[in-house]
Design an enzyme around this catalytic site. Structure first.
Site, PDB file in Angstrom:
ATOM      1  N   HIS A   1       0.864  -1.192   0.000  1.00  0.00           N
ATOM      2  CA  HIS A   1       0.000   0.000   0.000  1.00  0.00           C
ATOM      3  C   HIS A   1       0.896   1.236   0.000  1.00  0.00           C
ATOM      4  CE1 HIS A   1      -1.565   3.250   2.708  1.00  0.00           C
ATOM      5  NE2 HIS A   1      -2.499   3.252   1.778  1.00  0.00           N
TER       6      HIS A   1
ATOM      7  N   GLY B   1     -17.066   9.991  -2.148  1.00  0.00           N
ATOM      8  CA  GLY B   1     -16.139   9.545  -3.176  1.00  0.00           C
ATOM      9  C   GLY B   1     -16.695   8.337  -3.926  1.00  0.00           C
ATOM     10  N   ARG B   2     -15.994   7.938  -4.941  1.00  0.00           N
ATOM     11  CA  ARG B   2     -16.453   6.824  -5.774  1.00  0.00           C
ATOM     12  C   ARG B   2     -16.197   5.506  -5.048  1.00  0.00           C
ATOM     13  NH1 ARG B   2     -14.246   3.778 -10.303  1.00  0.00           N
ATOM     14  NH2 ARG B   2     -15.910   3.274 -11.782  1.00  0.00           N
TER      15      ARG B   2
END
Length: 298
Positions: free
Chosen positions: A104, A257-258
């Site tokens: 990440h 957000g998406r």
């Protein structure tokens, strides 16, 4: 402040990382541009069922609005009611091979403004490694590259951000680290904008040198169903952290957000078991005894 310069860097960083990963995998990332009705949008770059990456996402977003969400003002109530903009690149890569670690990374910039008041701004980011079968040389390489990224900013910078990462990526309900850490920082606004931006830029630019050699080294290691099963079990910890503790996931959902882009960090195959533990002499137990221990690798 030079906000356009930050955005330009982030878009180039996304392109550079995707290009580097496509070289390793041999397949292309899908490009998906999206708009946020409340303001802003982003570009999602996603690969699924690649030659090396079972799932990977490298996302850019730039969103703005009239008020910060609760997740952003919980620790700083003085920012409630300010308009904001947030931009960043966030990535999570889940290789298929259990001997290749999940990784990440994100770098981001926030600005909160109010008429008649000075803008409040800060940078955040970091990168961390989550192996399933650990290799000491991989851990040393990853942490050494993180240290190299931060060395220009003082001898105390890497140890401080390494500890911050260990503390943040910790599953409190499991009492165990998510992985072997890396570096993490947030609310960075001292000593000045240029220094904070340079540090953030250095972290982002050191991601490929930190991770790509490990991925190339481990992607073709032979494995069987046992290793895949353990990988799926340990991926469950990744899911638990992202959905229970991660502030970035919460911020993305609270700002509208998406959802597809926010949850692309979740692995495609995952398992949970009831109170399972590896036998003391099993290879899987070495992850717990030798790697998930908050060790100083460099």
């Amino acid at each position: 402040m030079n906000t356009p310069q930050v955005k330009e860097f982030l878009i180039k960083l996304q392109d550079d990382i995707v290009n580097g990963l496509e070289t390793v995998d041999g397949n292309s990332f899908k490009r998906d541009q999206w708009d946020r009705p409340e303001g802003g949008g982003g570009i999602s770059r996603v690969i699924e069922e690649g030659n090396v990456l079972e799932r990977g996402g490298v996302n850019f977003s730039h969103v703005y609005g009239a008020g910060l969400p609760a997740s952003a003002t919980a620790a700083r109530p003085e920012l409630a009611g300010r308009s904001f903009q947030a931009m960043g690149v966030s990535l999570v890569l889940h290789p298929r091979n259990p001997y290749a670690p999940t990784v990440h990374m994100n770098v981001r910039f926030f600005e909160a403004t109010k008429a008649g008041a000075e803008p409040v701004w800060w940078f955040g980011g970091g990168m961390d490694l989550t192996p399933y079968y650990g290799f000491e040389e991989d851990a040393v390489h990853f942490h050494q590259t993180c240290k190299d990224a931060l060395q220009p900013f003082g001898d105390d910078c890497y140890p401080r951000l390494k500890k911050w990462c260990d503390d943040y990526f910790y599953l409190k309900h499991r009492k165990e680290p998510r992985g072997i850490g890396g570096v993490f920082f947030d609310d960075l606004n001292q000593p000045d904008f240029d220094t904070c931006f340079s540090l953030t830029r250095s972290v982002g630019e050191h991601f490929l040198p930190a991770y790509r050699p490990i991925l190339e080294k481990r992607k073709d290691t032979p494995y069987g169903e046992r290793e895949r099963d353990f990988q799926a079990y340990r991926r469950g910890r990744y899911v638990e952290f992202n959905l229970v503790w991660d502030r970035g996931t919460l911020f993305g959902l609270q700002t509208g957000g998406r959802t597809e882009s926010i949850l692309m960090s979740l692995p495609p195959i995952v398992k949970w078991r009831y109170d399972w533990k590896p036998a003391p002499h099993d290879a899987e137990n070495k992850l717990y005894t030798d790697f998930l221990i908050g060790k100083n690798w460099v």
